[in-house]
Design an enzyme around this catalytic site. Sequence first.
Site, mmCIF file in Angstrom:
data_model
loop_
_atom_site.group_PDB
_atom_site.id
_atom_site.type_symbol
_atom_site.label_atom_id
_atom_site.label_comp_id
_atom_site.label_asym_id
_atom_site.label_seq_id
_atom_site.Cartn_x
_atom_site.Cartn_y
_atom_site.Cartn_z
ATOM 1 N N ARG A 69 0.835 -1.216 0.000
ATOM 2 C CA ARG A 69 0.000 0.000 0.000
ATOM 3 C C ARG A 69 0.861 1.253 0.000
ATOM 4 O O ARG A 69 0.531 2.245 -0.653
ATOM 5 C CB ARG A 69 -0.927 0.017 1.222
ATOM 6 C CG ARG A 69 -2.156 -0.843 1.079
ATOM 7 C CD ARG A 69 -3.118 -0.645 2.235
ATOM 8 N NE ARG A 69 -4.298 -1.482 2.040
ATOM 9 C CZ ARG A 69 -5.401 -1.095 1.412
ATOM 10 N NH1 ARG A 69 -5.453 0.138 0.922
ATOM 11 N NH2 ARG A 69 -6.426 -1.907 1.277
ATOM 12 N N GLU A 72 -2.110 -8.426 3.784
ATOM 13 C CA GLU A 72 -3.558 -8.456 3.965
ATOM 14 C C GLU A 72 -4.114 -9.773 3.445
ATOM 15 O O GLU A 72 -3.571 -10.384 2.514
ATOM 16 C CB GLU A 72 -4.209 -7.273 3.237
ATOM 17 C CG GLU A 72 -3.746 -5.929 3.767
ATOM 18 C CD GLU A 72 -4.413 -4.755 3.056
ATOM 19 O OE1 GLU A 72 -5.463 -4.968 2.425
ATOM 20 O OE2 GLU A 72 -3.877 -3.638 3.131
ATOM 21 N N GLU A 97 -10.163 -1.395 -5.390
ATOM 22 C CA GLU A 97 -9.424 -0.494 -4.497
ATOM 23 C C GLU A 97 -8.024 -0.231 -5.050
ATOM 24 O O GLU A 97 -7.497 0.874 -4.917
ATOM 25 C CB GLU A 97 -9.334 -1.084 -3.090
ATOM 26 C CG GLU A 97 -8.524 -0.199 -2.149
ATOM 27 C CD GLU A 97 -8.955 -0.313 -0.704
ATOM 28 O OE1 GLU A 97 -8.275 0.258 0.157
ATOM 29 O OE2 GLU A 97 -9.986 -0.966 -0.448
ATOM 30 N N ASP A 129 -11.824 6.992 -10.927
ATOM 31 C CA ASP A 129 -12.166 8.387 -10.610
ATOM 32 C C ASP A 129 -11.148 9.301 -11.271
ATOM 33 O O ASP A 129 -10.297 9.908 -10.631
ATOM 34 C CB ASP A 129 -12.168 8.576 -9.092
ATOM 35 C CG ASP A 129 -12.621 9.975 -8.696
ATOM 36 O OD1 ASP A 129 -13.285 10.629 -9.539
ATOM 37 O OD2 ASP A 129 -12.328 10.413 -7.582
ATOM 38 N N HIS A 154 -18.504 -6.871 1.609
ATOM 39 C CA HIS A 154 -17.764 -7.631 0.598
ATOM 40 C C HIS A 154 -17.820 -6.814 -0.681
ATOM 41 O O HIS A 154 -18.780 -6.892 -1.444
ATOM 42 C CB HIS A 154 -18.396 -9.011 0.374
ATOM 43 C CG HIS A 154 -18.344 -9.910 1.563
ATOM 44 N ND1 HIS A 154 -17.171 -10.209 2.207
ATOM 45 C CD2 HIS A 154 -19.323 -10.583 2.234
ATOM 46 C CE1 HIS A 154 -17.417 -11.033 3.219
ATOM 47 N NE2 HIS A 154 -18.716 -11.265 3.262
ATOM 48 N N CYS A 181 -16.293 -7.161 -3.338
ATOM 49 C CA CYS A 181 -16.262 -7.971 -4.567
ATOM 50 C C CYS A 181 -17.677 -8.260 -5.069
ATOM 51 O O CYS A 181 -17.905 -8.377 -6.279
ATOM 52 C CB CYS A 181 -15.544 -9.299 -4.322
ATOM 53 S SG CYS A 181 -13.880 -9.120 -3.654
#
Length: 876
Positions: free
Chosen positions: A530, A563, A574, A631, A842, A844
Amino acid sequence: MNSDEKEDCECAAPQAETPPVDGYYRVHEESDIENTEASRMKRAAAKHLIERYYHQLTEGCGNDSCSNAGCASSQDFHRLDNNAAAVKALDLYKRNAKLCDPHPSKKGTAMNHKDMHSVRDDFKDVNYLTEEKVYEILDICGEKQDYSPLIRVIGRVFSSAEGLVQSFRQSKPHTKEELKSLQGKDEDKDEDEKEAAACSATAMEEDSPGSSSRLDGASSGDSDGAKLGPDEVSVDIDAVRRVYQRLLSNENIEAAFLNALVYLSPNVECDLTYHNVYSRDPNYLNVFVVVMENSNLHSPEYLEIALPQFCKAMSKLPLPALAKLARLWSHYSAEQIRRMMETFQQLITYKVISNEFNSRNLVNDDDAVVAATKCLKIVYYANVLGGEVDKEHNEEEDEEPIPESSELTLQELLGEERRNKKGPRVDPMETELTIRTSDCRRPLISFEEFVNEPLNEVLEMDKDYTFFKVETENKFSFMTCPFILNAVTKNLGLYYDNRIRMYSERRITVLYSLVQGQQLNPYLRLKVRRDHIIDDALVRLEMIAMENPADLKKQLYVEFEGEQGVDEGGVSKEFFQLVVEEIFNPDIGMFAYDEHTKMFWFNPSSFENEGQFTLIGIVLGLAIYNNCILDVHFPMVVYRKLMGKKGTFRDLADSNPVLYQSLKELLEYEGSVEEDMMITFQISQTDLFGNPLMYDLRENGDTIPVTNENRKEFVAQYADYMLNKSVEKQFKAFRRGFHMVTNESPLKYLFRPEEIELLICGSRNLDFQALEETTEYDGGYSRDSRIIKEFWETLHSFAEEQKRLFLQFTTGTDRAPVGGLGKLKMIIAKNGPDTDRLPTSHTCFNVLLLPEYNTKEKLRERLLKAILYAKGFGML
């Protein structure tokens, strides 16, 4: 019914079992027999009897106490219209039914019939029409108050392809603009035109439809057609419009056009399918030009039989003929284009609504809908050609081709040649017309009007996509006419294409590993941290792009280091969101942010190398390929450039509105530009550090003043520099990366630039009411549950930014998909009784796990905390 009988009946064109003797380009073997005297007398007798039956059915014998069931004077007789009476008269003749003698009370019958015969006899040899001839017949019929002769002539001419081809011809095809309307013409000119019409009639008689010269294509029409330009026809369109305007106000005459079209269409379809008539006589196109000028084609009477048959005939035209129609109609007004568009749209909608289409009864198999869609395509391209078109400002193709995969394809592994060549599909109509939809800056009528929503609702896209890829002649795909599909339907087609390509790459990888013995790697795996997401992701993508670009077409699988989240779509969402946030950070300097427009543009003075921009293009392509919304805030000109069009002055309106307004004022300035403004062909820009940079739009531009004469050139070159030349290296690299992923996709074929933006960015309009209506419930919740009602009341009370955070928390993105939030299938599932735990999701699968909180206040507090502090993935 033979030709003499047809001339005498008052129907326009009764549907007989045998084809008409004046069918276009047909050889009649029985011509020698018909010339015998015996045959002539027999026909004359039959004609006389059928005529008597017809008048008995329409006018009666005059005896009020008549008991003949086949007589209009009988009290039990049901009135028939002219067309039904003509068919019934033929039936009575075949059955040798009873004929009544005229009753003495029917005054003037003999005289009226005599007058009628005299009128009819005058026009029985009229096999084609001119505007003058129509008005002549109309005037005579008006004096007699009997329009049956005109109805018969219309039936004869408009049911015959040859009659329409010869009708309403221009005297000088190349000087259309010099033709004047008939009103105001003097008598001398009228006489000249009548003589010309007489000469045309003589020529037509000498060149009969059954002659071998017609079959060989040696007709007078051929020479006319050879002289015509690519957007010209030999028919006088203005004259046709005036004739229709005069005649369609009469209901009986309108019915004649309808019935003639029913009779005409199958013969025309046969001519085009089996006789190749257009290649021998381009004037055959006149048939479609004349019929399409009928402003009543969209009326209900035409929708059942006449219009579907005509559309089927038109769809059989060869590609050059379709292109010529499009060029011709491109000169029509927006109102005329809209009328034709609505005609075909109404037929499609009528057929869709009146049938029950499903996976077993596909709309693709409905001949009328398919034919009308093909006809609508002609109008669509006429609309494109007739609008504001820019064919010149095109982006140059990449100097280096997109690198091919180093791996063998499945077909090559099996020793077969690859069936489908790489590269985007191109519509044959665009090739013929040498135009693309993206060339049109503003069509005559909006592209949205060509979308048919009822069709989109019943279209089985999985089947349609299969037909699109197979490209068989007996199965039609609506994806070949993308203008009729909305963005949601096209996005579904693109989704199928991407998924099938992913599965194909996966199968090839498996087979390749078996053959070569290499490690199996069926996915595009990215393992990132990240805190170093840009470094990790872009380095990995750069390696893949260099070693084996085909891996970019595998399904993306992202893993965040440390993660536990398993990527079923949500982790990828994400990942893209974080990458975009980093890339477009103004501190990096790759893109410049405009505070006024809230949009990003390529930084011409960026220190990043071209490879970085290539990787950003890859990311954008991967987002589309993996059905993820980004975005990003680019002006529309970026998507136009991705579709192959350069930026022009009008593109500055949304990318740099301040500069656009300044240049617009310069163009409109009425004073002396040189003396009052003192501008030269040298412009200045500021670099990343605010230092001014000078650029000459022309050689020695600082010495060339901008004047009233050259200001258009100055504006064009200024816009070209700002949108193209100043960012040429950056954009070429960006586009190259984008095409690495999408080069084999039907993206360009299906979508317009504004739809590409919607595809990448999603919808900015968040309609949470639509989301509430489509949300499903699980685990014991229902729409009527207390907690669910309180949840929606709470969500609707959120501020706009809080709503976006909720959407980000639940789905992985704060944008609505193509089609709006109503297309998002969200599920709210019960996650136990009242508790202090926060809601989870979730991403997904767009599932929100919501505990059953005791109070509305607690629900609001827990939900806000969840969406404000949500970050990272774990295993539940």
